[in-house]
Design a protein around this motif. Structure first.
Motif, short mmCIF file in Angstrom:
data_model
loop_
_atom_site.label_atom_id
_atom_site.label_comp_id
_atom_site.label_asym_id
_atom_site.label_seq_id
_atom_site.Cartn_x
_atom_site.Cartn_y
_atom_site.Cartn_z
N GLU A 1 0.62 3.95 1.85
CA GLU A 1 0.97 4.44 3.17
C GLU A 1 2.04 3.59 3.84
O GLU A 1 2.92 4.13 4.55
N ILE B 1 -4.45 0.21 -4.32
CA ILE B 1 -5.77 -0.39 -4.13
C ILE B 1 -6.28 -0.99 -5.44
O ILE B 1 -6.74 -2.14 -5.47
N ASP C 1 -8.52 -4.12 3.43
CA ASP C 1 -9.87 -3.64 3.65
C ASP C 1 -10.88 -4.77 3.70
O ASP C 1 -11.82 -4.75 4.51
N VAL D 1 -6.67 2.51 8.16
CA VAL D 1 -5.26 2.32 8.50
C VAL D 1 -4.82 3.25 9.62
O VAL D 1 -3.85 2.96 10.34
N GLY E 1 -3.54 -2.52 5.29
CA GLY E 1 -4.55 -2.04 4.36
C GLY E 1 -5.40 -3.14 3.75
O GLY E 1 -5.88 -3.01 2.62
N SER F 1 -1.31 9.12 4.89
CA SER F 1 -2.70 8.73 5.19
C SER F 1 -3.58 9.95 5.37
O SER F 1 -4.73 9.99 4.90
N SER G 1 0.85 -1.19 0.00
CA SER G 1 0.00 0.00 0.00
C SER G 1 0.88 1.24 0.00
O SER G 1 2.07 1.19 0.37
N HIS H 1 -10.54 3.76 3.46
CA HIS H 1 -9.28 3.03 3.59
C HIS H 1 -8.29 3.82 4.45
O HIS H 1 -7.62 3.25 5.32
#
Length: 622
Positions: free
Chosen positions: A126, A270, A369, A356, A367, A142, A124, A352
């Motif tokens: 982040e 994502i 989800d 996080v 992450g 984030s 991800s 999302h």
């Protein structure tokens, strides 16, 4: 004995599927013991129950076309109707060039982010920033992801408030009715769509949205009074000669709107991770196709809208169109539909970011989800909070252009330019510092911040080279080398700590090989392995991990060099060993060039300049 020392429980690691199998089996057995009537009549029922438990937390995947349309949907959104306003602020020629450059920069950064994410072994955006800069980088990314998503959702609702009441013949000054229409329509259309768990669930609406955007751009370009407006200005040549070549006081307002329109880096991991066959080659096809589509539509919308209304172009160009002509009515209808379909995918990204930031545990931090939001109450609460957070500002705000410019200046600049550039420089920091040392050799103390090697004494170096040239010193500071070397050093240290933590967390049987810190420092490309051969397994299922954890170990299993033809088709997303037995192989083994480092530095500078001047221009204008 070595395996026993590394694993205090002396047990092999098991995948989550295996644990679920055990749990379901024990549940069925306990039910049988309690009552003979619960004994399954068919052994297939047990297998069906096991599969249902597993699929509850498995993310549904998107096709290549679905990933392409999702990326187009999240990229265009509300920004497409602000393109004429962006060109008005930046100028016709500079604005046109700006849109093309933004599309190119976006395509490059989308692919570079995934490539750098593979090197850092993260899944991800982040966590890439966390591996590069620690917890501050994670929070920075984030928060900006959340701000950009929230700004997008607010802009979508404002456009609905401006557009839908016009279609319903509401008086322009009846603000209360406009707000009520926006609230009711969003409550019964947007909110149900936003309750979906997986981004692949929005695949059909994204496909429909791309078609609608194409039709809307065609209506604006075909029925706007372009000829009449250009003739009234004395022709196209006269219009170009009357414009300023570049007006800094307003250019960055347009650049902020353009950055907002193209920023989609927050959804890169994502969408890439949602692909059914996530490979580097397929992701490149998705990004190039999506950016080509977006630049054609947004450039057509921007140029045609500006030529038709010029200095009267507003943040939502459809407000300039004739409300009594069928083309104006159709364009507004399509715009409302696109806003209804674009809002959920941005709420998904904002959800999302909240997940996080506020949820604990490995799944939330990584992450995942699908697993965290499998609980319906979590998904509903987060969705409602985000929906209300965007609804309240949209009720009172009026100007879409200001929302687009401010959101693009802060969130867009951070996500589209600063984040990709800084993460690239940090992840490849060891190579950058080696290049710096080879260029400046061993300068004296006048080159502040020069990267000394470990154990090197500054005094000895200074005595050995007292005659550092004035030119070297000038270029050292003119190029900002102290800043970039600091970023690279921070990234080198944080990435080393990241790999050490990862090796301590998962040294088990199925986990792909984690490259030690030593190869990262020496510039050796990171390599992941396929499943370890049976000869490397000791009795009992444990892994003989001593060779894997040895920094000097040169053994590499399953290298992509074994099959060069498949190099571009290796799995791209990070597949955790606790959710799948699939194994990923590092694809991008090429060492970055000097030009790529300068491009990364250019991204950071561009993001900082766009943020500072964008916010400054908005403040001065108001």
């Amino acid at each position: 004995m070595e395996a026993t020392r590394l694993d205090p429980f002396n047990k092999p690691n098991r995948s989550i599927e295996h644990l679920i199998d055990i749990d379901v089996t024990m549940t069925v057995q306990s039910a049988v013991e309690r009552s003979p009537f619960l004994r399954p009549s068919n052994p297939r029922l047990i297998k069906k129950a096991q599969q249902s438990q597993i699929t509850k937390t498995q993310e549904r995947k998107s096709s290549l076309l679905g990933a392409y349309t999702n990326l187009c949907n999240v990229t265009m959104g509300a920004g497409i109707v602000g393109m004429p306003y962006a060109i008005k602020e930046a100028g016709l020629v500079p604005g046109t060039v700006m849109i093309i450059i933004c599309a190119f920069l976006t395509d490059y950064s989308l692919r570079q982010l995934i490539s750098v994410g593979k090197v850092a072994d993260v899944n991800s955006y982040e966590t890439l920033m966390e591996a590069s800069f620690g917890r501050p980088g994670f929070i920075f990314l984030s928060v900006n992801m959340f701000l950009l998503s929230l700004g997008s959702m607010i802009a979508y609702l404002i456009i609905i408030k401006d557009t839908l009441p016009v279609l319903l013949q509401v008086a322009p000054d009846d603000e209360d009715t406009k707000r009520m229409i926006m609230f009711i329509s969003s409550l019964f259309i947007i909110l149900p769509l936003s309750m979906q768990r997986d981004i692949s669930d929005l695949e059909k609406t994204s496909k429909f949205n791309v078609i609608l955007n194409t039709i809307m751009v065609s209506l604006v370009a075909g029925f706007s009074p372009i000829k009449e407006s250009v003739s009234a200005s004395g022709g196209i040549m006269q219009l170009l000669s009357d414009e300023k070549i570049l007006d800094i006081s307003t250019f960055f307002i347009g650049f902020g709107v353009c950055s907002f329109a193209f920023v989609c880096q927050d959804s890169s991991f994502i969408i890439a991770g949602s692909m059914s066959k996530p490979t580097k080659f397929r992701w490149k096809k998705v990004t190039q196709g999506a950016m080509l589509t977006c630049v054609i539509l947004e450039l057509t919308m921007g140029v045609s809208g500006y030529l038709a209304y010029q200095k009267n172009a507003v943040g939502n160009i459809l407000n300039n169109m004739n409300t009594h002509h069928w083309s104006g009515v159709a364009s507004r209808s399509i715009l409302c539909a696109t806003m209804f379909f674009a809002y959920p995918i941005n709420l998904y990204i904002g959800r999302h970011a909240c997940m996080v930031l506020f949820f604990k545990g490995v799944s939330a931090h990584e992450g995942d989800d699908a697993r965290v939001l499998a609980r319906r109450d979590r998904r509903i609460i987060l969705t409602l909070v985000l929906y209300i957070s965007s609804l309240l500002p949209a009720i009172f705000l009026e100007k879409t252009g200001n929302v687009l410019a401010a959101t693009g200046a802060i969130g867009g600049s951070s996500l589209a330019y600063i984040g990709p550039g800084a993460s690239f420089l940090a992840v490849w920091g060891h190579l950058f510092l080696d290049l710096v040392r080879s260029r400046w050799h061993d300068p004296s103390r006048r080159c502040y911040g020069f990267p000394r090697k470990d154990g090197q004494q500054n005094e000895t170096a200074i005595e050995a080279n007292e005659e550092t040239s004035i030119g070297d010193v000038f270029f050292w500071f003119a190029l900002g080398m102290p800043i970039w070397c600091s970023v690279a050093r921070i990234g080198e240290k944080q990435l080393a700590a990241h790999f050490e933590r990862e090796m301590l967390i998962s040294p088990g049987i199925i986990k792909p090989r984690r490259v030690s810190v030593n190869p990262i420092r020496t510039g050796t490309p990171m390599v992941h392995t396929q499943l370890i051969p049976p000869s490397k397994l000791i009795p009992g299922g444990s892994l003989e991990t001593s060779s894997l954890l040895d920094p000097n170990s040169a053994t590499i299993y399953g290298s992509s060099q074994d099959n060069p033809q498949d190099k571009e088709m290796q799995p791209m997303d990070r597949i955790d060993s606790f959710t799948s037995v699939e194994v990923k192989i590092e694809m991008d083994k090429t060492v970055p060039t000097i030009m790529e480092f300068w491009v990364a530095i250019g991204y950071i500078i561009l993001g900082l300049v766009a943020m500072i001047f964008g916010l400054g221009s908005i403040i001065v204008q108001h």
